[in-house]
Every structure is written in C-alpha cells, then in structure tokens.
Design an enzyme around this catalytic site. Structure first.
Site, PDB file in Angstrom:
ATOM      1  N   GLY A  11       0.833  -1.211   0.000  1.00  0.00           N
ATOM      2  CA  GLY A  11       0.000   0.000   0.000  1.00  0.00           C
ATOM      3  C   GLY A  11       0.856   1.245   0.000  1.00  0.00           C
ATOM      4  O   GLY A  11       1.847   1.322   0.724  1.00  0.00           O
ATOM      5  N   ARG A  72       0.948  -5.198  -5.129  1.00  0.00           N
ATOM      6  CA  ARG A  72       1.147  -6.349  -4.237  1.00  0.00           C
ATOM      7  C   ARG A  72       1.280  -7.553  -5.163  1.00  0.00           C
ATOM      8  O   ARG A  72       0.295  -8.011  -5.728  1.00  0.00           O
ATOM      9  CB  ARG A  72      -0.043  -6.508  -3.288  1.00  0.00           C
ATOM     10  CG  ARG A  72      -0.147  -5.368  -2.278  1.00  0.00           C
ATOM     11  CD  ARG A  72      -1.156  -5.696  -1.177  1.00  0.00           C
ATOM     12  NE  ARG A  72      -1.038  -4.734  -0.091  1.00  0.00           N
ATOM     13  CZ  ARG A  72      -1.840  -3.704   0.081  1.00  0.00           C
ATOM     14  NH1 ARG A  72      -2.836  -3.499  -0.739  1.00  0.00           N
ATOM     15  NH2 ARG A  72      -1.660  -2.865   1.102  1.00  0.00           N
ATOM     16  N   ASP A 103       5.606  -4.651   6.072  1.00  0.00           N
ATOM     17  CA  ASP A 103       6.209  -5.923   6.477  1.00  0.00           C
ATOM     18  C   ASP A 103       6.101  -7.004   5.404  1.00  0.00           C
ATOM     19  O   ASP A 103       7.019  -7.810   5.233  1.00  0.00           O
ATOM     20  CB  ASP A 103       5.664  -6.398   7.833  1.00  0.00           C
ATOM     21  CG  ASP A 103       4.156  -6.550   7.825  1.00  0.00           C
ATOM     22  OD1 ASP A 103       3.498  -6.075   6.883  1.00  0.00           O
ATOM     23  OD2 ASP A 103       3.628  -7.157   8.778  1.00  0.00           O
ATOM     24  N   THR A 126       4.499   2.727   5.362  1.00  0.00           N
ATOM     25  CA  THR A 126       3.105   2.263   5.461  1.00  0.00           C
ATOM     26  C   THR A 126       2.386   3.187   6.428  1.00  0.00           C
ATOM     27  O   THR A 126       2.982   3.635   7.412  1.00  0.00           O
ATOM     28  CB  THR A 126       3.006   0.799   5.965  1.00  0.00           C
ATOM     29  OG1 THR A 126       1.655   0.559   6.400  1.00  0.00           O
ATOM     30  CG2 THR A 126       3.924   0.499   7.127  1.00  0.00           C
ATOM     31  N   ASP A 128       0.221   2.243   8.409  1.00  0.00           N
ATOM     32  CA  ASP A 128      -0.250   1.459   9.561  1.00  0.00           C
ATOM     33  C   ASP A 128       0.620   1.583  10.816  1.00  0.00           C
ATOM     34  O   ASP A 128       0.149   1.302  11.914  1.00  0.00           O
ATOM     35  CB  ASP A 128      -0.336  -0.027   9.181  1.00  0.00           C
ATOM     36  CG  ASP A 128      -1.315  -0.275   8.032  1.00  0.00           C
ATOM     37  OD1 ASP A 128      -2.203   0.575   7.821  1.00  0.00           O
ATOM     38  OD2 ASP A 128      -1.174  -1.300   7.347  1.00  0.00           O
ATOM     39  N   ASP A 130       2.933  -0.394  11.830  1.00  0.00           N
ATOM     40  CA  ASP A 130       2.838  -1.718  12.456  1.00  0.00           C
ATOM     41  C   ASP A 130       4.142  -2.503  12.353  1.00  0.00           C
ATOM     42  O   ASP A 130       4.142  -3.723  12.425  1.00  0.00           O
ATOM     43  CB  ASP A 130       1.699  -2.518  11.783  1.00  0.00           C
ATOM     44  CG  ASP A 130       1.904  -2.666  10.278  1.00  0.00           C
ATOM     45  OD1 ASP A 130       2.809  -2.019   9.720  1.00  0.00           O
ATOM     46  OD2 ASP A 130       1.147  -3.420   9.657  1.00  0.00           O
ATOM     47  N   ARG A 172      -5.041  -1.982   9.341  1.00  0.00           N
ATOM     48  CA  ARG A 172      -4.912  -3.450   9.314  1.00  0.00           C
ATOM     49  C   ARG A 172      -5.049  -4.005  10.731  1.00  0.00           C
ATOM     50  O   ARG A 172      -6.030  -3.714  11.392  1.00  0.00           O
ATOM     51  CB  ARG A 172      -3.563  -3.845   8.708  1.00  0.00           C
ATOM     52  CG  ARG A 172      -3.703  -4.847   7.585  1.00  0.00           C
ATOM     53  CD  ARG A 172      -2.347  -5.186   7.033  1.00  0.00           C
ATOM     54  NE  ARG A 172      -2.157  -4.556   5.744  1.00  0.00           N
ATOM     55  CZ  ARG A 172      -2.650  -5.031   4.616  1.00  0.00           C
ATOM     56  NH1 ARG A 172      -3.365  -6.120   4.600  1.00  0.00           N
ATOM     57  NH2 ARG A 172      -2.435  -4.403   3.481  1.00  0.00           N
TER      58      ARG A 172
END
Ligand code: F6P
Length: 320
Positions: A11, A72, A103, A126, A128, A130, A172
């Site tokens: 993304g 992706r 990741d 990202t 996120d 994360d 996510r």
C-alpha cells in the site's frame, strides 16, 4: 558497489516520494547509479525499470503516492517469480536493492536475499505504523492528521445534530492510527485490535456523557477491531441512540506528506543508501528516540508491535 535499485511495494503511503528522492540523490551524490523499478515486485519481475537521474526526482517531495507506483505481487511469492526477478538483477547489473514498503514487502525482500544473496535494505513505508524495529513508519503521521481533520469536521455536524458518530479508520491489525488520532481528536472511545473492549462499557460511557450534557460523541474504530457499521448497529440497539457511521477508507492513504513524514523519509532513504555502501545485506532502517537506526530485516516481522498502554489509558481518562 556501482549500481543500486529502488522500488516501492504494498500500500502506498504519503512520503514514499520523499524516500525515493532521498535514495536517488544520496546515491548519485556518492557516485552510484540508480535504477527505478516500477510497480514494486511486479516491475522487478517484468523488467519495468529505468535509470533515474537527479531531475527524475525533482518536484516530488510534496506529493503523496509514489512516482514509481506500487503493487502487491502474487508472482513474487513464488520461486519462479523471484527467479525471473533475479535474471533482471543480472541483466541490469543491480548490486543492491532498497525496498520502501511494509512488512509483507520486507518478507519478500528477505526471501529474495536468502535465495540470491542480493543486499537488500528495507525502508518502512506504510500508514499502519505496524513495523517493529522503528517507532514510526513513513506516512503514519500524515494519515493520522488526515483522520484528525475528519474528526474535526465530523465534530461540527455531530454537535449541531447532537449525534453519535462512529469513525472507522485503517491500520490493518494495528490500532496506531485510531489511538493517536483518537487522542488528538478527543474521541469518547477508541476501539483497537490490540486490546479487548466491551460494547456495554462503550454504551455506558456514552449515556453518562449525554446525561452530563455532552452534545455529541465520537467513537473511533480501527478496522482490525471491527466494522464501523456493526459497532454502530450494536450501539443503537443497546442504547436507542441514532448512530452515524463514516468509513474513511483510502483517503487516509493520500495527500501531501507532513513535514515529519518528509523529513523521516529523507533521513531513512539516505541511511538506506549508506547502509548498502557500508555492506549491510539484509537490514532495515528505522527511527528510535529520534535517531535513524539499522536493524536486521526480520526484526520487522518477527515481533509483534505493542500499543502504548499509557497513551490508551490517557485517552480514556481525558474523554471521561
Ligand atoms: O497497509 C495499508 C493499508 O491501507 C491498510 O491500512 C489497509 O487495511 C489496506 O492497506 C488496504 O489495502 P488495499 O489498498 O489493497 O485495499
């Protein structure tokens, strides 16, 4: 090392362009050549790549998205796909690769390095936030500000109509965007996947607030913690209150990066080139205590990032 390549994968996130710019300019500054690979690992497999020069990254530092585009790639998950990519490594004389992504993209880079020994450096990009091994990922701060802007606007109409709003945000399996935007926006409740929550408690807090004279309530739901529409329905059924649900969706991924994200991307992109030149082979760059650090690439996905409980508790206390 004479020639390196850079790609963006997964993304997109605001600030990826600033990272590409930093990689290209830092590499050229040190006399290296840079190949830009388009559409992430898909372009790597299909030889969709071209040499980049100083001006190919001009006028992009302020732009969201990624000029290299992203994808992706399912094919890169197969050994046949990676073999095709390796043929392009040989064909184009690529001696090192910078992967800007999340990741999943780092996992792909790790496997590729294990199979073909091409040095790879990950730059965490990202919204996120994360990824372990870094306190911030490129794009998270901009996305959080985008959500905050939405909260501010929803607050206006929520107050006018004395309504309860549910705002579903991305992330996510991470509640970072929800938590930080929720604290900054004064949300009544923040539901995140890292912590169990009770809808009954959310409802009790809502009712208490309205009894005390609150004119509106805003509840932030991280997508990993549940769907906004379901939460809205449950709250309506339990309290009898009308709920309105806004799903912010992909607008959280766009927009001009904040100064923080541009600077983070510039520092990380630059460090990635230094890491390649210094002989790091399977690593990622990150930021810890405002210092750009280098750690093993698998640090990004071996551990699970935890949420800062102090911040979560503070958000709860302040929205009492
Ligand atoms: O990882 C970034 C992210 O925006 C997540 O927050 C979200 O769950 C996902 O990507 C959406 O992916 P896509 O753009 O493929 O719909």
């Amino acid at each position: 090392m004479q020639r390196i390549a850079v790609l963006t994968s997964g993304g997109d996130s605001p600030g990826m362009n600033a990272a590409i710019r930093a990689v290209v300019r830092k590499a050229i500054y040190h006399g290296l050549e840079v190949i830009g690979i388009k559409r992430g690992y898909s372009g790597f497999i299909e030889a969709d790549m071209w040499p980049m020069d100083l001006s190919s990254v001009g006028d992009i530092i302020h732009r969201g998205g990624t000029i290299l585009r992203t994808a992706r790639s399912e094919e890169f998950k197969t050994s046949e796909g990676r073999k095709k990519a390796y043929l392009n490594v040989q064909r184009f004389g690529i001696q090192g690769l910078v992967v800007v992504g999340g990741d999943g993209s780092f996992r792909g880079a790790e496997i590729f390095n294990s199979e073909y020994n091409l040095p790879v450096i990950g730059v965490p990009g990202t919204i996120d936030n994360d990824i372990t091994g870094t306190e911030y990922t490129i794009g998270f701060e901009t996305a959080t500000n985008t959500v905050l802007d939405a909260i501010n606007k929803i607050r206006d109409t929520a107050t006018s109509h004395e309504r309860t709003f549910i705002l579903e945000v991305m992330g996510r399996e991470s509640g970072c965007i929800a938590l930080m935007a929720g604290l900054a926006g004064g949300a009544e409740s923040i539901l995140i996947p890292e912590l169990r929550y009770s809808i009954d408690e959310v409802c009790e807090k809502l009712i208490r607030g309205y009894k005390r004279g609150k004119l509106h309530s805003i509840i932030i739901v991280a997508e990993g913690a549940g769907r906004g529409l379901d939460i809205g329905k449950q709250i309506s059924e339990k309290t009898g209150l009308e709920t309105k649900v806004t799903i912010l969706g992909h607008l959280q991924r766009g927009g001009s990066p904040t100064a923080f994200d541009r600077n983070l991307a510039s520092r990380m992109g630059s460090k990635a080139v230094e890491a390649l030149m210094e002989g790091y082979r399977k690593h990622m760059v990150g930021i810890v205590a405002d210092k750009i650090v280098i750690s093993p690439l698998d640090a990004a996905f071996k551990g699970k990032r935890t949420i800062d409980l102090e911040i979560y508790n503070l958000a709860n206390i302040l929205s009492i």
